[in-house]
Design a protein around this motif. Sequence first.
Motif, PDB file in Angstrom:
ATOM      1  N   ARG A 690       4.462   2.081  -5.595  1.00 14.57           N
ATOM      2  CA  ARG A 690       3.192   2.137  -6.104  1.00 14.57           C
ATOM      3  C   ARG A 690       3.367   1.102  -7.467  1.00 14.57           C
ATOM      4  NH1 ARG A 690       2.825   7.454  -6.021  1.00 14.57           N
ATOM      5  NH2 ARG A 690       4.235   8.052  -7.429  1.00 14.57           N
ATOM      6  N   LYS A 693       3.639  -2.576  -6.666  1.00 15.91           N
ATOM      7  CA  LYS A 693       2.014  -2.849  -6.229  1.00 15.91           C
ATOM      8  C   LYS A 693       1.144  -3.378  -7.262  1.00 15.91           C
ATOM      9  CE  LYS A 693      -1.525  -2.069  -2.713  1.00 15.91           C
ATOM     10  NZ  LYS A 693      -2.163  -1.103  -1.874  1.00 15.91           N
ATOM     11  N   SER A 694       1.199  -2.576  -8.486  1.00 14.56           N
ATOM     12  CA  SER A 694       0.188  -2.725  -9.566  1.00 14.56           C
ATOM     13  C   SER A 694       0.650  -3.684 -10.450  1.00 14.56           C
ATOM     14  CB  SER A 694      -0.192  -1.659 -10.029  1.00 14.56           C
ATOM     15  OG  SER A 694       0.975  -0.950 -11.053  1.00 14.56           O
TER      16      SER A 694
ATOM     17  N   ARG B  54       3.422   2.712   2.051  1.00 16.64           N
ATOM     18  CA  ARG B  54       2.269   2.211   1.195  1.00 16.64           C
ATOM     19  C   ARG B  54       1.454   3.235   1.049  1.00 16.64           C
ATOM     20  NH1 ARG B  54       3.397  -3.455   1.215  1.00 16.64           N
ATOM     21  NH2 ARG B  54       4.840  -3.848   2.936  1.00 16.64           N
ATOM     22  N   ALA B  57       2.551   5.916  -1.321  1.00 14.90           N
ATOM     23  CA  ALA B  57       2.572   5.007  -2.748  1.00 14.90           C
ATOM     24  C   ALA B  57       0.979   5.319  -3.181  1.00 14.90           C
ATOM     25  CB  ALA B  57       2.973   3.667  -2.917  1.00 14.90           C
ATOM     26  N   GLU B  58       0.006   5.039  -2.594  1.00 19.27           N
ATOM     27  CA  GLU B  58      -1.437   5.177  -3.102  1.00 19.27           C
ATOM     28  C   GLU B  58      -1.767   6.422  -3.282  1.00 19.27           C
ATOM     29  OE1 GLU B  58      -3.993   3.022  -0.546  1.00 19.27           O
ATOM     30  OE2 GLU B  58      -2.753   1.081  -0.947  1.00 19.27           O
ATOM     31  N   SER B  59      -1.178   7.474  -2.768  1.00 19.39           N
ATOM     32  CA  SER B  59      -1.327   8.919  -2.964  1.00 19.39           C
ATOM     33  C   SER B  59      -2.791   9.274  -3.286  1.00 19.39           C
ATOM     34  CB  SER B  59      -0.607   9.363  -4.133  1.00 19.39           C
ATOM     35  OG  SER B  59      -1.093   9.589  -5.103  1.00 19.39           O
TER      36      SER B  59
END
Lengths: 749, 109
Positions: A690, A693-694, B54, B57-59
């Motif tokens: 997470r 990715k940002s 993935r 991670a985006e939850s």
Amino acid sequence: MSLKPRQVDFVSTWEAIQETIRGVITLDHVPRTVWNDRFSDVYSLCVAHPEPLADRLYTETQQYLADHTTQLLQKVQADGEHNLVKNYFHVWSQYSVGSQYLHSLYLYLNQQHIRSQKMSDAEIIYGSADPSTTNQGEQMEIGELALHVWTANMIWPLGSRLVKLLLEAIELDRAGQPPTIPLEAVRGTILSFVEVQAYKKKAHLHLYIELFEDPFLNDSGEHFKRDAALLLQEKDVSMYMERVKAKIEEELFRARRFLHASSLPKVAHRCELHMVADHLQFLYSECQNMVKYEKKKDLSNMYHLLKSVPNALVVLVDTVFDHIKNQGLSAIHNLQGESIHINFVENLLTVYKKYKELIKEVFKSDQNFMGALDKACNSVINHRPNDGRSPCRSPELLAKYCDTLLKKSSKGISEAEVDEKLSESIIIFKYIDDKDVFQKFYSRSLAKRLIHQQTQSMDAEESMIDRLKQACGYEFTSKLHRMFTDMSVSTDLNNKFQAFIKQEDIDLGINFGIYVLQAGAWPLGQAVVTPFALPQQLERSVQMFETFYHNRFNGRKLTWLHHLCQAELKLSYLRKPYVVTVQTFQMAILLLFEKTDALTCKEIRETLQLNTDQFKRHAVSLVDSKLLLSDTEEIDETETTLRLNMDYSNKRTKFRITAAIQKETPHEVEQTMNSVEEDRKMYLQAAIVRIMKSRKVLKHNLLIQEVYAQSKVSFAPSVQLIKKCIESLIDKQYIERTPHSSEEYSYVA
Amino acid sequence: MADENENEKMDNENQKPEKMFTLKKWNAVAMWSWDVECDTCAICRVQVMDACLRCQAESKKDSYGKQDCVVVWGECNHSFHYCCMSLWVKQNNRCPLCQQEWSIQRMGK
Ligand SMILES: [Zn+2]
Ligand SMILES: [Zn+2]
Ligand SMILES: [Zn+2]
């Protein structure tokens, strides 16, 4: 009176003015008409033709005041030293008022002549000009001039003698002796040192401080030292503090009577310096005992005294921390019996509430002490017994406590009480470091409550999850939410299935209901699926439901969790009919007795294909409940013969045989702890993905910091574990090291 | 669930000699999972029952933590997260496990 500039005779005009000044400055009677005439005279001189006479008027006035004060200086000294203060105060009272009148009389000179040549206020306040030099060469307004002359001709010559007498007067007051100088004169004289500087824009307390306050504070300091030394001889901290507190009050009261208000904090500070700060070790010597025996009055005094000294509170704060920690640890030490979890939580809450209240009452909820309470609770609640070798049981015990409250029970505890207790349990929860471990245990017991229909109230369940969500965020409770989702999806499935069999005109022969749980969302351990020959009565239900389910969904398989299923059996062979709730395996054993009265264990096991472990657990529960009779003391899984108890009776016609299910075994606890580690890796990996990715590119240390910050709400990961997860994501090509640095990663899209 | 009277009525109507044990009600519990050969997605190495890394991670904040991360089966019968496979085929249109050309046999629902 004419405003037109005209020729004026200075000498005669000044003579008239001088006469009036004498009356004004001594507060003699000056008739209104005379005052008005002189007021005009000042004007006439200032605007005189051909040449203004203002400067000359100014010089003469200054000279007059100088002569006047020189006379006063002689006069105040005439009655000897013991009358000096009284006389000074008397002439000052007159002069200070008179000079204000004089100021008004010279209004025109002040406003038109002097102010225009002076610097602006702003220049004095913000400019580089030194106010002491501006007084020298430049002209002052008449009120200021009068005070300036007073300072030079009265205060400078008399100052040190006055101060000596003033200090003696105050010392006499401290000693409780009757005053030899009227108190009004003492106060008035001291304040005159402030008042003579009233026109100054800057440092108007300067004279007062240098001339009087500094010597006064030094004198007082010596007095406080002597006082402290005297009190210390008693060697009684409690009494000492009382006395010091009273002393400070008394000195502040004295300061209010005699001094300028700006001196009050300085007096208090001096007193604290010599009576508190200089004797910290003496005060600390009793800290331990006062805290240990929770002497509220002493502690409150100690707090007030130490608070005034920078950093002096630390010792008291640390002592309070140790005390709360010890109280907390002993409250949960050596808990025994069935209700450890209840004692654990409620004892801790008692300690927490007690000290929160004490800190509020004694330490005014000071942040330092609130911090000590937090720190103490944190270390008690995360304490690992046996010098850290045993795991911390708080997460498990707290979860169990919640379970007890949320489960159906016969104990008469109201819904409001349950709600209150649950909301208090959050206090403990917030201190737990390994919140994810709590979540594990909580979700296990939630699963059992839901599957076995042991939930007391869905509202209570949901509001508890809301509280956890508030404390830890959405992610923390998402797994718990998934279980609730499965429950409502199952209700929907049941309705659709009922419609389906009605439409197809199928008779299942029994009343069938089902929970379909999503694998992975439910913490059911390894969900060991043991072999089992399904009783024929259930076959049709299983078949029909599978057909129905596979028509609705693609690529799914169903695994029947028989150890979690329950059945209701009606027993018709006894004196009265009973309805008994049993587990599927117990039901299967009982159903075998439809055709025969006695069976050996070997026969039962072979017919049902149950493994020894499962069989024994359930056979024992049926014998314990007296529905079956055993021909041996201990059940042997081969030899023992079981028979139906035809004389069974029970007061209740509906009952349940539960023994074999809901007990949490040590094995389960261990399993739970192990699964935490795996979940943490997953959690950290998701967090890293997470973040990367940002951020796209990030330095190693920054990544570690961010991951740590994100996971802190749930547990405190070791750097080692984070590093491991980074490596594993590099392996899986989610991220890679950037070409220019091995200490930097970039995201692989 | 459903009413019990119906069963009782049935018993009476049929006038059968009453059985000793009558199974009145069964509350079953079953678990569903994807019907796969291997529990773990070979691409992200997360269990296929869980959302892929993935998606986790985006939850996604939508209702109740359910993530739409389904499973896909190839003609070769190997299975992966649909998300993982759709990224994979952009680089290489072969099954990561058996190297056969990838074509979808079915999708989980
Ligand atoms: Zn995957
Ligand atoms: Zn996905
Ligand atoms: Zn393949």
